[in-house]
Design an enzyme around this catalytic site. Structure first.
Site, mmCIF file in Angstrom:
data_model
loop_
_atom_site.group_PDB
_atom_site.id
_atom_site.type_symbol
_atom_site.label_atom_id
_atom_site.label_comp_id
_atom_site.label_asym_id
_atom_site.label_seq_id
_atom_site.Cartn_x
_atom_site.Cartn_y
_atom_site.Cartn_z
ATOM 1 N N PRO A 171 24.496 -35.192 8.716
ATOM 2 C CA PRO A 171 23.321 -34.801 9.513
ATOM 3 C C PRO A 171 22.038 -34.973 8.708
ATOM 4 C CG PRO A 171 25.053 -33.120 9.599
ATOM 5 C CD PRO A 171 25.418 -34.063 8.498
ATOM 6 N N PHE A 244 7.195 -30.642 7.847
ATOM 7 C CA PHE A 244 8.146 -31.736 8.014
ATOM 8 C C PHE A 244 9.598 -31.284 8.192
ATOM 9 C CE2 PHE A 244 4.807 -32.884 4.855
ATOM 10 C CZ PHE A 244 4.041 -33.692 5.679
ATOM 11 N N GLY A 306 25.373 -29.080 6.056
ATOM 12 C CA GLY A 306 25.916 -30.268 6.706
ATOM 13 C C GLY A 306 27.379 -30.535 6.450
ATOM 14 N N GLY A 309 29.630 -29.257 10.018
ATOM 15 C CA GLY A 309 29.340 -29.761 11.349
ATOM 16 C C GLY A 309 27.861 -30.007 11.537
ATOM 17 N N VAL A 310 27.475 -30.242 12.791
ATOM 18 C CA VAL A 310 26.088 -30.535 13.129
ATOM 19 C C VAL A 310 25.518 -29.366 13.937
ATOM 20 C CG1 VAL A 310 24.479 -32.138 14.216
ATOM 21 C CG2 VAL A 310 26.636 -32.990 13.255
ATOM 22 N N TYR A 513 9.491 -19.147 -9.054
ATOM 23 C CA TYR A 513 9.424 -20.563 -8.718
ATOM 24 C C TYR A 513 8.790 -21.299 -9.890
ATOM 25 C CZ TYR A 513 9.040 -24.273 -5.112
ATOM 26 O OH TYR A 513 9.178 -25.415 -4.358
#
Length: 598
Positions: A171, A244, A306, A309-310, A513
């Site tokens: 995917p 995105f 992924g 499954g999708v 981070y």
């Protein structure tokens, strides 16, 4: 029969076209018209950020050039390194798929492509390894065919065909993963199908009474928020990549957003998920806020990357748009004091929507992205500097800045501001204003573009994150910076950066981070290999300090060597048992989390 409480499906005009290369970089981050550029002026070379998509667009950034020279020994006025152009059909192996299989895919009525550029774009995410490979050589393996299903039913037909024909399905959502999650396993000999969910981007219904919405998994964050906003709602989920990244990707990676303090992480927002597996469709049979019905299978899907499954449809919580939205900032004399302040804010449960603390190096880095001031602004900046360093006595090489975002009712925001700014005084901090807070918050969306510029000047850089208990946060930061610095010196790297920020807070800990980059111009060894060595050293230290291998980036292929240490042998066995049950032929052979040859 349609439930009258629920709105009819909303057809979403996506901000990202099906042919992504028309708008986005095929070998880098973000929009094609948004990048750092050098321009020659009467006063000499200056650096700009192109376009008007971001607040710093088309303004001079006078401090950037000097910072790049001082910290990374990079002269940005010199000619940048050339990178490879758009791949041609003869640069990669022809599709490893028979005419018969292509005919069967075509007979499903689902658009597909075997063009090299389509295949390459969906063969990578945004990790340093992937982008460096795209710009300098070839990816090891790319999909053999790309398919664009438009709904759950079409995904079901693709997966049934793949299971019958023993074809691999990977995917592909927004393509923003930084874990190598969508990379095609180089050793895979079966045909690989990249299943692009971008055409599955409808809001199927909105339940205004129960404040939930059902959306297809391919909807991109900015599109989801825009359409909900028109109706007066928001999910409040805002990861750095939300321009995105897709809703399905958020679920698949257990994502976290910058405003999780008010709205929650993706697992808090998720009500129901539908996933197509090789054995059929997995989903709950009722939509309720919570149920005691054995293990929650939503949590098998969350973070599955992924491999099971999708994800096709997601029911997610929504909230009315906040009446008040306000930014803020606080300056502290030292990073450790800022951490102690954040811990006290979390203890009292006073967190605003977002609270983030930059260390001194990242604070200085933020200053290089300030636009060229006019005369009045120069006077104001000079006064601010005098006030902070002379009157307050803060040392420029130790001070740090916190950015805040408040959302909610006017009265609640005002009360929260008063409490937070009052508490800051107990830790030596003071308010630095709303404008600095807004600017610091929005710069998050621009930082990723710097990596692409750096690659053109022999600098490789990447981010990595961890979650850690409060009592180990400060020591973890010190130790990681120390071991990375020592490793750089051992390798012979003379110009590098390792800085960080605390991005999220919890009752029991926080998220740290890091940004790590270096100039490899004088190093003969592969810079990506060196960066991996440095990051591995950093992650080993993180684990030794009690941190996690990831808070929200996921595991993918880059971090799977630490997966067993994180969940135990029994945990790996439990995951593989679910994998065998849901995917007996291993058609979702992503090799994320563990090497999944069954």
């Amino acid at each position: 029969m349609t439930d009258p409480k629920r709105a009819h499906p909303i057809i979403v005009k996506s901000a990202i076209p099906k042919n992504r290369e028309e708008l986005l970089k095929w070998n880098g981050w973000g929009y094609k018209d948004s990048k750092f550029e050098i321009k020659l002026t009467d006063d000499g070379p200056e650096i700009y950020f192109s376009g008007k998509r971001y607040p710093i667009g088309e303004v001079s950034l006078p401090h950037f050039l000097e910072w790049a020279q001082d910290i990374l020994d990079v002269d940005l006025t010199k000619k940048p390194k050339e990178t490879r152009g758009i791949p041609s059909e003869d640069q990669y192996q022809k599709p490893n798929i028979t005419t018969e299989i292509l005919y069967k895919i075509s007979s499903l009525g689902i658009p597909y492509s075997i063009k090299v550029l389509d295949r390459v774009i969906r063969a990578h995410g945004q990790s340093l390894h992937e982008i460096y490979s795209l710009q300098n050589s070839n990816l090891e393996r790319i999909p053999d065919v790309v398919v664009w299903p438009s709904c759950h039913e079409e995904v079901t037909r693709i997966v049934e065909l793949a299971h019958f024909e023993n074809i691999v399905v990977i995917p592909f959502g927004g393509g923003t993963a930084v874990s190598g999650a969508v990379e095609c396993p180089a050793e895979e000999t079966r045909p690989i199908v990249a299943l692009d969910t971008s055409q599955m981007n409808r809001i199927l219904w909105i339940d205004r009474e129960n404040l939930v919405a059902c959306c297809e998994s391919g909807i991109v964050g900015q599109d989801l928020e825009r359409e909900l906003g028109k109706l007066g709602y928001t999910t409040g989920h805002e990861p750095d990549s939300y321009e995105f990244s897709s809703l399905g990707g958020w679920v698949a990676t257990r994502a976290s957003g910058m405003k999780k303090n008010v709205y929650g992480n993706i697992e808090d927002l998720l009500v129901q998920v539908k996933i197509v597996t090789a054995k059929g469709v997995l989903q709950k049979n009722c939509q309720v806020p919570r149920m005691s019905c054995g293990p929650d299978f939503n949590h098998i899907v969350l973070g599955s990357e992924g491999s099971l499954g999708v994800i096709t449809e997601v029911v997610i919580k929504i909230r009315p748009l906040p009446k008040c939205k306000k930014y803020g900032s606080i300056v502290f004399p030292a990073f450790e004091l800022g951490i102690k302040y954040m811990r006290e804010v979390a203890r009292r449960k006073w967190q605003p929507a977002s609270i983030r603390l930059m260390d001194n190096d990242q604070f200085k880095f933020g200053l290089i992205l300030k636009p060229k001031p006019n005369r009045f602004e120069s006077l104001v900046d000079g006064f601010k500097k005098f006030y902070v360093t002379k009157l307050k006595g803060f040392e420029p090489d130790h001070m740090c800045v916190m950015t805040l975002l408040f959302e909610g009712e006017d009265s609640d925001v005002s009360a929260n501001e008063k409490k937070l700014y009052g508490l800051a005084k107990e830790f030596g901090g003071f308010s630095a204003g709303e404008k600095n807070g807004e600017r610091g918050y929005m710069l998050t969306f621009v930082i990723a573009y710097i990596r692409d510029l750096a690659l053109l000047y022999n600098v490789v850089a990447e981010s990595f994150e961890t979650s850690v208990p409060w009592d180990r946060a400060a020591s973890l930061v010190r130790n990681v910076k120390h071991v990375v610095s020592e490793e750089c010196r051992a390798i012979g790297i003379t110009h590098f950066l390792i800085n960080c920020r605390v991005t999220q807070t919890y009752d029991a800990g926080c998220v740290i981070y890091f940004y790590l980059g270096f100039n490899h111009g004088r190093i003969a060894e592969d810079p990506v290999v060196i960066h991996s060595r440095l990051e591995t050293r950093a992650r080993e230290e993180i684990l030794a300090c009690g941190g996690s291998i990831s808070h929200h980036h996921g595991v993918g292929k880059l971090r799977k060597k630490w997966y067993q240490r994180s969940v135990s042998d029994v945990g790996v066995g439990l995951y593989l048992a679910a994998k065998r049950e849901l995917d007996p032929k291993n058609i979702f052979a992503t090799n994320n989390l563990v090497q999944s040859k069954l």
